[in-house]
Design an enzyme around this catalytic site. Structure first.
Site, PDB file in Angstrom:
ATOM      1  N   HIS A 156      -7.654  -6.474   5.983  1.00 60.39           N
ATOM      2  CA  HIS A 156      -6.629  -5.715   5.270  1.00 60.39           C
ATOM      3  C   HIS A 156      -6.672  -4.225   5.605  1.00 60.39           C
ATOM      4  CE1 HIS A 156      -9.841  -4.996   2.118  1.00 60.39           C
ATOM      5  NE2 HIS A 156      -9.232  -3.824   2.071  1.00 60.39           N
TER       6      HIS A 156
ATOM      7  N   ASP B  13     -10.882 -12.289   5.379  1.00 57.67           N
ATOM      8  CA  ASP B  13     -10.579 -10.858   5.407  1.00 57.67           C
ATOM      9  C   ASP B  13     -11.507 -10.097   6.355  1.00 57.67           C
ATOM     10  OD1 ASP B  13      -9.133  -8.614   4.831  1.00 57.67           O
ATOM     11  OD2 ASP B  13     -10.082  -8.218   2.896  1.00 57.67           O
TER      12      ASP B  13
ATOM     13  N   SER C 135     -13.739  -0.447   1.981  1.00 57.71           N
ATOM     14  CA  SER C 135     -13.422  -1.757   2.554  1.00 57.71           C
ATOM     15  C   SER C 135     -13.808  -1.828   4.024  1.00 57.71           C
ATOM     16  CB  SER C 135     -11.924  -2.043   2.414  1.00 57.71           C
ATOM     17  OG  SER C 135     -11.581  -2.267   1.076  1.00 57.71           O
TER      18      SER C 135
END
Length: 477
Positions: A112, A142, A214
């Site tokens: 993402h 992911d 992230s």
């Protein structure tokens, strides 16, 4: 008396002195500082900046000037339009983190972080910036793999997330809120967390993780990556001490496949499954509540091997199957083209099968369609809190069913009944009862009577909702 008291005081002093030496040694399990570890691993952590071109939409309510009108250029600049009065595309930027896993420039991050990006730039701890190429992504976990053209880069190894324990210290390094190369420490607060994906195996930590973290690494105290920071649980978007890192056990396999093939290649069994509940186990005569109940066998590996709808998969590739999530993960990791041993429970006994795994195709497995509404023929039957009618040719046509499909259509469900509690709804189709095909209400009643005579407390139904099959065990007491 006084001499005895003195000896007592001397003994107490010796005990206290011994504790003074023992306690600091025990407390050494808690690190005095993370500085050495942070200094050692930080050169392998990177900041990631992505740029995406976003097409602008023309607002019909915005004023427009005719071509050649005075101040046309000024008007277009003011409203960010091109020379033809159309809105100019704009650039959208995003920030994230990543880490280098090889000296020649392979970098791991989250999908993402880079999804849809036109340009990806990596900033190293030294301040050097390099463009990055996207090698491959795996939206299911992911994870994304990048590559920069460089040599002799500092990199970090993966560690064994399976040996990590709840309570162990961990270090998160990343780019939270654009504040690059930030370090936070905490402990592992839980393991084996699942959020939404079939392959989830998250490590939960209270180390501060925020937006921008992230894709960054979660380190153990040896400087090994045991997780990739991916998500947080928060009511306000900031860290409240509940962060999730995808375990290195999952990430390593994904990265290997992305590096070798540019995509992930997961094993495929070719069945639809559901968890075994206590009432389902009772209906099947299964001794323990575990395994994965097969609701449908597709054209492919399992059908070729002789797996049947209604089988309970108890063991896969030599390991016991706990539930559906456990089986899905084991099959995905087993590899494509392998022949594996599968133990199923069928008709009161165990059956050994050998299945050669295929290649999982996510598109092929997509579910279809919305719930169809059946026609309303005459003379419905009331059984187990359900108003039921047999499928007719007209109903098959209206519901988009094949001509060979037989069963009972649920017209209504009695409020408060076990059927309502178990999720049956109007429009569902019952195709089996007691693992026998049913085409009429009389067929269902016969299976219900047989279950009662056998002393069963539940009757197992095969129900199709929105085209997807599942088993439901209804109480018959």
């Amino acid at each position: 008396m006084q001499e005895a008291a003195m000896r007592g005081l001397q003994l107490l002093s010796l005990v206290l002195l011994a504790l003074a030496f023992v306690l600091p040694a025990h407390a050494q399990d808690r690190p005095v500082s993370f500085a050495d570890l942070a200094e050692r691993v930080s050169p392998a952590v990177v900041n990631i900046t992505t740029s995406t071109t976003v097409a602008a939409q023309l607002d019909p309510n915005m004023p427009r000037l005719p071509e050649g009108a005075p101040f046309e250029d000024f008007f277009n600049d003011f409203f960010n339009r091109d020379g033809h009065g159309r809105p100019r595309p704009r650039q959208s930027a995003a920030l994230g983190s990543g880490f280098v896993i090889s000296a020649d420039g392979f970098i791991v991050t989250n999908n993402h972080v880079v999804e849809g990006a036109d340009e990806i730039e990596v900033e190293f701890f030294s301040g050097e910036r390099l463009p990055a190429e996207l090698i491959g992504t795996d939206p299911a976990t992911d994870i994304a793999l990048l590559k920069v053209e460089a040599t002799d880069l500092a990199f970090v190894p993966f560690g064994d997330s399976e040996t990590a324990r709840v309570g162990d210290w961990v270090l998160a390094v990343g780019n939270p809120l654009g504040q690059g190369f930030s370090v936070s420490a905490g402990i592992i607060s839980a393991r084996g967390r699942a959020l939404q994906g079939n392959y989830d195996d998250f490590i939960q930590t209270d180390a501060a993780i925020n937006r921008g973290n992230s894709g960054g690494p979660l380190f153990n105290m040896e400087g090994e990556v045991i997780g990739v920071n991916t998500a947080i649980l928060s009511p306000n978007g900031g860290s409240i001490g509940i962060g999730f890192a995808m375990s290195s056990r999952v990430v390593e396999r994904v990265v290997y496949q992305l590096r070798e093939f540019g995509e992930t290649r997961r094993g495929w069994l070719g069945v639809r499954i559901q968890d075994v509940t206590a009432d389902v186990a009772d209906a099947l005569g299964l001794p323990e509540v575990r395994g994965a109940l097969v609701t449908e066998v597709m054209e492919g590996p399992s059908r070729d091997a002789g797996v049947l709808s209604g089988d309970v998969i108890l063991s896969f590739d030599g390991a016991q199957v706990t539930d559906t999530r456990d089986l899905v993960r084991r099959v995905a990791e087993a590899g494509v083209g392998r022949e594996v041993d599968v133990l199923v429970f069928r008709d009161g006994s165990n059956v050994d099968l050998k299945v050669t795994l295929g290649l999982r195709d996510e598109v092929r497995l997509a579910s279809a369609g919305g719930r169809a509404q059946p026609a309303r023929p005459e003379a419905p039957a009331q059984i187990l809190g359900l108003e039921l009618v047999a499928l007719t040719d007209q109903m098959r046509t209206e519901m988009g069913l094949d001509a060979g499909v037989n069963g009972l259509v649920v017209r209504s469900v009695e409020p408060g009944s076990d059927a309502e509690t178990k999720g049956l709804r109007p429009g569902d189709i019952i195709t089996e009862a007691g693992q026998e095909a049913v085409a009429t209400p009389a067929d269902l009643q016969a299976q219900l009577d047989a279950a009662r005579e056998a002393g069963r407390r539940t009757l197992l139904l095969m129900v199709r909702s929105n085209g997807d099959p599942r088993f439901v065990a209804l109480s018959i007491d």
